[in-house]
Write an enzyme that holds these catalytic residues in place. Structure first.
Site, PDB file in Angstrom:
ATOM      1  N   SER A 113       0.831  -1.205   0.000  1.00 36.74           N
ATOM      2  CA  SER A 113       0.000   0.000   0.000  1.00 36.74           C
ATOM      3  C   SER A 113       0.863   1.252   0.000  1.00 36.74           C
ATOM      4  O   SER A 113       1.971   1.272   0.524  1.00 36.74           O
ATOM      5  CB  SER A 113      -0.911   0.033   1.227  1.00 36.74           C
ATOM      6  OG  SER A 113      -1.765  -1.079   1.237  1.00 36.74           O
TER       7      SER A 113
HETATM    8  N1  SAH Z   1      -0.743  -4.526   4.117  1.00 40.13           N
HETATM    9  C1  SAH Z   1      -0.078  -4.857   2.883  1.00 40.13           C
HETATM   10  C2  SAH Z   1      -0.950  -4.560   1.692  1.00 40.13           C
HETATM   11  C3  SAH Z   1      -0.960  -5.703   0.756  1.00 40.13           C
HETATM   12  S1  SAH Z   1      -2.177  -5.672  -0.526  1.00 40.13           S
HETATM   13  C4  SAH Z   1       1.275  -4.197   2.787  1.00 40.13           C
HETATM   14  O1  SAH Z   1       1.555  -3.289   3.578  1.00 40.13           O
HETATM   15  O2  SAH Z   1       2.093  -4.597   1.959  1.00 40.13           O
HETATM   16  C5  SAH Z   1      -3.432  -6.715   0.138  1.00 40.13           C
HETATM   17  C6  SAH Z   1      -3.052  -8.123   0.490  1.00 40.13           C
HETATM   18  O3  SAH Z   1      -4.240  -8.785   0.919  1.00 40.13           O
HETATM   19  C7  SAH Z   1      -2.504  -8.957  -0.664  1.00 40.13           C
HETATM   20  O4  SAH Z   1      -1.258  -9.461  -0.305  1.00 40.13           O
HETATM   21  C8  SAH Z   1      -3.540 -10.083  -0.818  1.00 40.13           C
HETATM   22  O5  SAH Z   1      -2.968 -11.327  -1.194  1.00 40.13           O
HETATM   23  C9  SAH Z   1      -4.140 -10.148   0.567  1.00 40.13           C
HETATM   24  N2  SAH Z   1      -5.477 -10.736   0.657  1.00 40.13           N
HETATM   25  C10 SAH Z   1      -6.541 -10.608  -0.195  1.00 40.13           C
HETATM   26  N3  SAH Z   1      -7.601 -11.315   0.253  1.00 40.13           N
HETATM   27  C11 SAH Z   1      -7.225 -11.906   1.427  1.00 40.13           C
HETATM   28  C12 SAH Z   1      -7.869 -12.774   2.353  1.00 40.13           C
HETATM   29  N4  SAH Z   1      -9.121 -13.202   2.194  1.00 40.13           N
HETATM   30  N5  SAH Z   1      -7.154 -13.183   3.425  1.00 40.13           N
HETATM   31  C13 SAH Z   1      -5.871 -12.780   3.631  1.00 40.13           C
HETATM   32  N6  SAH Z   1      -5.207 -11.969   2.771  1.00 40.13           N
HETATM   33  C14 SAH Z   1      -5.870 -11.536   1.682  1.00 40.13           C
END
Ligand code: SAH
Length: 214
Positions: free
Chosen positions: A64
């Site tokens: 993000s």
């Molecule tokens: N907080 C992260 C943002 C990553 S983007 C950072 O700082 O890098 C969102 C993430 O959510 C992705 O890695 C995706 O694989 C994960 N995601 C999507 N659906 C999900 C679910 N049902 N359970 C766990 N993770 C999930």
């Protein structure tokens, strides 16, 4: 991995930029100043790590944008020692910010590749975090209730199981909408069955998907 004066200088600039964009929580700003974001992005992006932008972290996912991390964390209204469940570990960057703020962090990622990478780096940084490969729609009932829940992927609706795992008086920050744009929502649990919600503007997250992958 090294953290140089150059990186530290870039982080200071990033923090100044976030301040200018309205982030005023000093604890969050110092957490962002402390955590080397370049550790969490692919080496090809390292020189852009302190731009206020999202980046690819593999498996079709993104880290993000710092503003979004700061904004969601500010809405979370975190107190030291609170129990937080994060859905979507991704790179582990947002997780680190939560740890720096003194929270007891539980985080879930559904993509095995990202889970493995994030686990390694969080370990290397000596952060004490509970990290799970799993489906965030299920939450972590074994460790519930949570004082705070932070969802970092866009959900079509607020997942019922997560509402159940929120403590009374607790808050969940979650982007809700379709696959392109979502509205940032803060849900406050005011009694075992009552919730208050407030909206905080439009964002664009990768979708929250069901099941485990990889
Ligand atoms: N907080 C992260 C943002 C990553 S983007 C950072 O700082 O890098 C969102 C993430 O959510 C992705 O890695 C995706 O694989 C994960 N995601 C999507 N659906 C999900 C679910 N049902 N359970 C766990 N993770 C999930």
């Amino acid at each position: 991995m090294t953290d140089s004066f150059l990186h530290k200088g870039l982080r200071k600039k990033l923090v100044d930029g976030l301040r200018a964009k309205g982030i005023d929580n000093e604890a969050i700003l110092s957490a962002i100043e402390n955590v080397p974001r370049h550790f969490f992005v692919d080496s090809g992006f390292a020189r852009h790590a302190y731009d206020d932008k999202p980046f690819s972290i593999g498996a079709g996912q993104t880290i993000s944008q710092p503003f979004t991390v700061a904004f969601q964390t500010q809405l979370l209204d975190l107190k030291k020692f609170e129990k937080v469940l994060e859905i979507g570990t991704g790179s582990g960057y947002q997780t680190s910010i939560l740890v720096e703020l003194g929270a007891k962090v539980y985080t879930i990622e559904r993509q095995r590749e990202l889970f493995t990478k994030a686990q390694a780096i969080l370990n290397e940084m000596n952060y004490s975090v509970y990290i799970f490969l799993g489906d965030g729609y299920e939450g972590k009932p074994m460790f519930a209730p949570f004082d705070k829940i932070l969802v970092t992927a866009g959900a079509k609706e607020i997942p019922q199981k997560l509402l159940e795992q929120l403590a009374v008086g607790g808050k969940m920050v979650i982007p809700v909408g379709n696959s392109e744009t979502q509205e940032m929502i803060v849900v406050e649990k005011t009694s075992p069955t009552k919730y208050k919600t407030e909206k905080y503007g439009k964002f664009s997250f990768v979708p929250m998907l069901q099941g485990i992958e990889g």
